[in-house]
Design an enzyme around this catalytic site. Sequence first.
Site, short mmCIF file in Angstrom:
data_model
loop_
_atom_site.label_atom_id
_atom_site.label_comp_id
_atom_site.label_asym_id
_atom_site.label_seq_id
_atom_site.Cartn_x
_atom_site.Cartn_y
_atom_site.Cartn_z
N SER A 63 0.80 -1.23 0.00
CA SER A 63 0.00 0.00 0.00
C SER A 63 0.83 1.28 0.00
O SER A 63 0.26 2.36 -0.18
CB SER A 63 -0.94 0.01 1.20
N LYS A 66 0.40 3.32 -2.97
CA LYS A 66 -0.78 4.20 -3.09
C LYS A 66 -0.41 5.68 -2.92
O LYS A 66 -1.13 6.55 -3.39
CB LYS A 66 -1.84 3.79 -2.07
N TYR A 191 -3.86 -2.59 -10.34
CA TYR A 191 -3.73 -2.30 -8.91
C TYR A 191 -2.80 -3.31 -8.23
O TYR A 191 -1.87 -2.94 -7.51
CB TYR A 191 -5.13 -2.32 -8.27
N TYR A 243 -4.85 3.28 7.87
CA TYR A 243 -6.19 2.70 7.98
C TYR A 243 -6.84 3.14 9.27
O TYR A 243 -6.72 4.30 9.65
CB TYR A 243 -6.11 1.17 7.88
N VAL A 261 1.11 -3.69 3.89
CA VAL A 261 1.08 -4.99 4.57
C VAL A 261 2.35 -5.83 4.37
O VAL A 261 2.53 -6.85 5.02
CB VAL A 261 -0.15 -5.87 4.20
N1 GLU Z 1 -2.31 -5.35 -2.14
C1 GLU Z 1 -2.85 -5.30 -0.81
C2 GLU Z 1 -4.34 -5.54 -0.87
O1 GLU Z 1 -4.95 -5.00 -1.75
C3 GLU Z 1 -2.52 -3.98 -0.20
C4 GLU Z 1 -2.94 -3.91 1.22
C5 GLU Z 1 -2.00 -3.09 2.08
O2 GLU Z 1 -0.80 -2.98 1.87
O3 GLU Z 1 -2.51 -2.56 3.05
O4 GLU Z 1 -4.90 -6.27 -0.08
#
Ligand code: GLU
Length: 307
Positions: A63, A66, A191, A243, A261
Amino acid sequence: MDINKILSEIEEEIKPFLQQGKVADYIPALAHVDPDQFAMSVTLFDGTTYSIGCSDTKFSIQSISKVFTFTKSLNIYSKDLYKRVGKEPSGNPFNSLVQLEYEKGIPRNPFINAGAIVITDTLLSHYKTTNDTFEKILDFIKNVAHNDDITYDEEVYLSEYNHGYRNLALANLMKSFGNLENEVEDVVRSYFKHCSITMSTQELSRAMLFLANHGTDPISGEKFITDNQAKRVNAVMLTCGHYDASGEFAFHVGLPGKSGVGGGIVAVVPKLMSIAVFSPRLNSWGNSLAGTQALELFSQKSGLSVF
Ligand code: GLU
């Protein structure tokens, strides 16, 4: 400030935390990583980088990607972007479907999965093909990192795709509300691919430097985004970057930051430096446990935070 001293203290004090938490296991490819790894890098505006641990080991940025896709999309679409994705903390887990249903397919922010999927959709609309979209995202990351040696992990990408039921559900739900312009399959593949980019803490801390300096790389002088856009990206990192633990992170660390993650976290000290940490075991919110602790120690010892 003696950064070397602060980092070597952190290297000692972090040891008890390295056995705590749990490696992400929602896809097999991430469950395999060596759980005991730790790294931290700090990059200053003159390019000096201080590191401890396995700071040149590449890991799945997940993430953290992002931050770069949101930055790119904001640069292309400006305020229009907010018609399709919000800028409020969600207070929900990163992959939650519930809120998306009652908020009619408009995700709360660009950093929860649904929001990041919409951002990927905007880039796909702009660059047209899945290949070009991924290449442009990767090029942007290489440019801000001033490093050509960055790529993605095919195994992680395929593993995400083969187990991506929930992300596909989010994308399908948004498509049903008319908030995805492209085919679900193409958006979700793009993605997953940008989530599977791999970088080290040294590379990540260098890549974040432009966000600590109003959108301009302090070393090369290259302006990647406007001052205002950099302010927005930092604000969303501070309020939504972890989050439903974003409040916790602001409380304990007090810096704009974004976790993934894969165990990475990036953070920005405005006008001074950028930081990246890595440790794969996660806390109950899905953020690196030792990484969060290391950043808290850094902010305590250095006295640096935005507050
Ligand atoms: N590729 C992971 C997902 O979409 C990213 C989640 C993350 O890093 O928080 O579940």
